[in-house]
Scaffold this motif. Structure first.
Motif, short mmCIF file in Angstrom:
data_model
loop_
_atom_site.label_atom_id
_atom_site.label_comp_id
_atom_site.label_asym_id
_atom_site.label_seq_id
_atom_site.Cartn_x
_atom_site.Cartn_y
_atom_site.Cartn_z
N GLY A 20 -46.71 5.61 6.19
CA GLY A 20 -45.89 6.18 5.13
C GLY A 20 -46.52 7.37 4.43
N ALA A 21 -47.66 7.86 4.95
CA ALA A 21 -48.34 9.01 4.37
C ALA A 21 -47.78 10.28 5.02
N TYR A 22 -46.56 10.62 4.66
CA TYR A 22 -45.85 11.69 5.36
C TYR A 22 -46.46 13.07 5.14
N GLU A 23 -46.90 13.35 3.93
CA GLU A 23 -47.50 14.67 3.66
C GLU A 23 -48.77 14.85 4.48
N ALA A 24 -49.59 13.79 4.57
CA ALA A 24 -50.81 13.88 5.36
C ALA A 24 -50.48 14.02 6.84
N ALA A 25 -49.44 13.31 7.29
CA ALA A 25 -49.02 13.42 8.69
C ALA A 25 -48.56 14.85 8.99
N ILE A 26 -47.85 15.44 8.05
CA ILE A 26 -47.40 16.83 8.22
C ILE A 26 -48.58 17.75 8.43
N ASP A 27 -49.62 17.56 7.64
CA ASP A 27 -50.81 18.41 7.77
C ASP A 27 -51.42 18.30 9.16
N ARG A 28 -51.49 17.07 9.71
CA ARG A 28 -52.08 16.89 11.03
C ARG A 28 -51.23 17.54 12.10
N TYR A 29 -49.90 17.34 12.04
CA TYR A 29 -49.03 17.96 13.03
C TYR A 29 -49.07 19.48 12.93
N GLN A 30 -49.15 19.99 11.71
CA GLN A 30 -49.23 21.44 11.53
C GLN A 30 -50.53 21.99 12.11
N ASP A 31 -51.60 21.21 12.01
CA ASP A 31 -52.86 21.64 12.61
C ASP A 31 -52.73 21.74 14.13
N VAL A 32 -51.98 20.80 14.73
CA VAL A 32 -51.76 20.86 16.18
C VAL A 32 -50.98 22.12 16.53
N VAL A 33 -49.90 22.38 15.80
CA VAL A 33 -49.11 23.59 16.04
C VAL A 33 -49.95 24.84 15.80
N GLY A 34 -50.77 24.80 14.75
CA GLY A 34 -51.62 25.95 14.45
C GLY A 34 -52.65 26.25 15.52
N SER A 35 -52.98 25.25 16.35
CA SER A 35 -53.93 25.47 17.43
C SER A 35 -53.29 26.15 18.64
N GLY A 36 -51.99 26.42 18.55
CA GLY A 36 -51.29 27.12 19.63
C GLY A 36 -50.47 26.23 20.53
N ILE A 37 -50.41 24.93 20.21
CA ILE A 37 -49.66 23.99 21.03
C ILE A 37 -48.16 24.14 20.76
N ARG A 38 -47.38 24.22 21.82
CA ARG A 38 -45.92 24.25 21.70
C ARG A 38 -45.37 23.10 22.52
N ASN A 39 -45.15 21.97 21.88
CA ASN A 39 -44.75 20.75 22.55
C ASN A 39 -43.60 20.11 21.78
N PRO A 40 -42.52 19.71 22.46
CA PRO A 40 -41.37 19.16 21.74
C PRO A 40 -41.68 17.88 20.96
N ASP A 41 -42.59 17.05 21.47
CA ASP A 41 -42.94 15.82 20.76
C ASP A 41 -43.61 16.12 19.42
N VAL A 42 -44.45 17.15 19.41
CA VAL A 42 -45.12 17.53 18.16
C VAL A 42 -44.09 18.00 17.13
N TYR A 43 -43.20 18.89 17.56
CA TYR A 43 -42.18 19.40 16.63
C TYR A 43 -41.22 18.28 16.19
N TYR A 44 -40.91 17.38 17.11
CA TYR A 44 -40.02 16.26 16.79
C TYR A 44 -40.64 15.38 15.70
N ASN A 45 -41.90 14.99 15.89
CA ASN A 45 -42.57 14.16 14.90
C ASN A 45 -42.78 14.90 13.59
N LEU A 46 -43.07 16.20 13.69
CA LEU A 46 -43.22 17.00 12.49
C LEU A 46 -41.90 17.06 11.72
N GLY A 47 -40.81 17.21 12.43
CA GLY A 47 -39.50 17.19 11.78
C GLY A 47 -39.23 15.86 11.12
N ASN A 48 -39.58 14.76 11.79
CA ASN A 48 -39.39 13.44 11.20
C ASN A 48 -40.21 13.27 9.92
N ALA A 49 -41.44 13.75 9.94
CA ALA A 49 -42.30 13.63 8.76
C ALA A 49 -41.73 14.44 7.60
#
Length: 252
Positions: free
Chosen positions: A40-69
């Motif tokens: 339930g730590a959605y803000e912290a989860a957002i930060d982790r997913y954003q770090d993945v995206v910031g590393s240059g990863i373009r993956n639908p699962d990452v964006y999907y989970n980021l959207g959910n968060a």
């Protein structure tokens, strides 16, 4: 949320040690984000997913989970933005399409949701799930059908009607696939964005001194036609256009 362990095949297909380390780091961040989401730590989860995206990863699962968060955190605009990014990478994924549809029902500006009739909605749903790669495969398959039909006409003339049917069907499929592929590529190349702020004003020119022509709300889809300074000329799904500040929306 996608709970699968995140792997990056692009990194594993190379022997570069630096890329392998980057893959491990991205996988760890993604899985940590999943764990935080479950807690339930959605803000912290957002930060982790954003770090993945910031590393240059373009993956639908990452964006999907980021959207959910973002959705759980109450940020509808950011949720739709990342759902749309996920759908662009995986247009046939039913979970992504379902979340986009549900999130759209929560928007204030609803003019881009309802299609005129059931047939149009059905065809639109099919078109949305088509990917450029899938359409390119159909073009290749249809072209092979054309070659097969021509070969039959040349070398098996005793069944000309059958080969004419094969040739006609394959030709029609090829033309339709090429037409849809052209439209799809053009659509993907059209710069689109999602309004991220609770409310923004559209004006008749690129300045706050111009006349207000409409008001948009969080989650609304816009098409960016051009930029001038800190303003962008956008077009809405109903055809109305106006200028809004670039900082009020994010590009898909």
């Amino acid at each position: 949320m996608r709970h699968v362990t995140f792997t990056l095949l692009a990194f594993f297909l190379t022997s570069n040690p630096g890329r392998s380390e980057a893959s491990d780091a991205a996988s760890a961040l993604y899985n940590e984000g999943n764990a935080l989401y479950r807690q339930g730590a959605y803000e912290a989860a957002i930060d982790r997913y954003q770090d993945v995206v910031g590393s240059g990863i373009r993956n639908p699962d990452v964006y999907y989970n980021l959207g959910n968060a973002y959705f759980k955190a109450g940020a509808l605009g950011q949720a739709l933005l990342n759902y749309e990014r996920a759908r662009r990478l995986a247009p046939s994924d039913p979970d992504i399409s379902g979340n986009v549809a549900f999130a759209n029902t929560l928007k204030v500006d609803r003019f881009d949701i309802d299609a005129p009739n059931a047939v149009t909605r059905f065809l639109s749903a099919i078109y949305t799930r088509l990917s450029p790669n899938g359409l390119a495969a159909w073009v290749s398959f249809s072209f092979l059908g054309i070659c097969f039909g021509l070969a039959g006409l040349l070398f098996l003339p005793g069944r000309r009607v059958r080969w004419f049917v094969v040739l006609g069907v394959a030709s029609l499929g090829c033309v339709l696939s090429i037409a849809l592929l052209t439209v799809k590529v053009d659509e993907l190349n059209t710069p689109k964005g999602i309004v991220l702020v609770p409310e923004t004003v559209g004006r008749s020119g690129p300045s706050s001194d111009y006349l207000q022509v409409f008001t948009l709300h969080e989650g609304t889809l816009v098409v960016l036609e051009r930029q001038e300074g800190q303003w962008g000329l956008i077009r809405l799904p109903n055809g109305i256009g106006g200028w809004i500040q670039l900082e009020t929306f994010g590009m898909i």
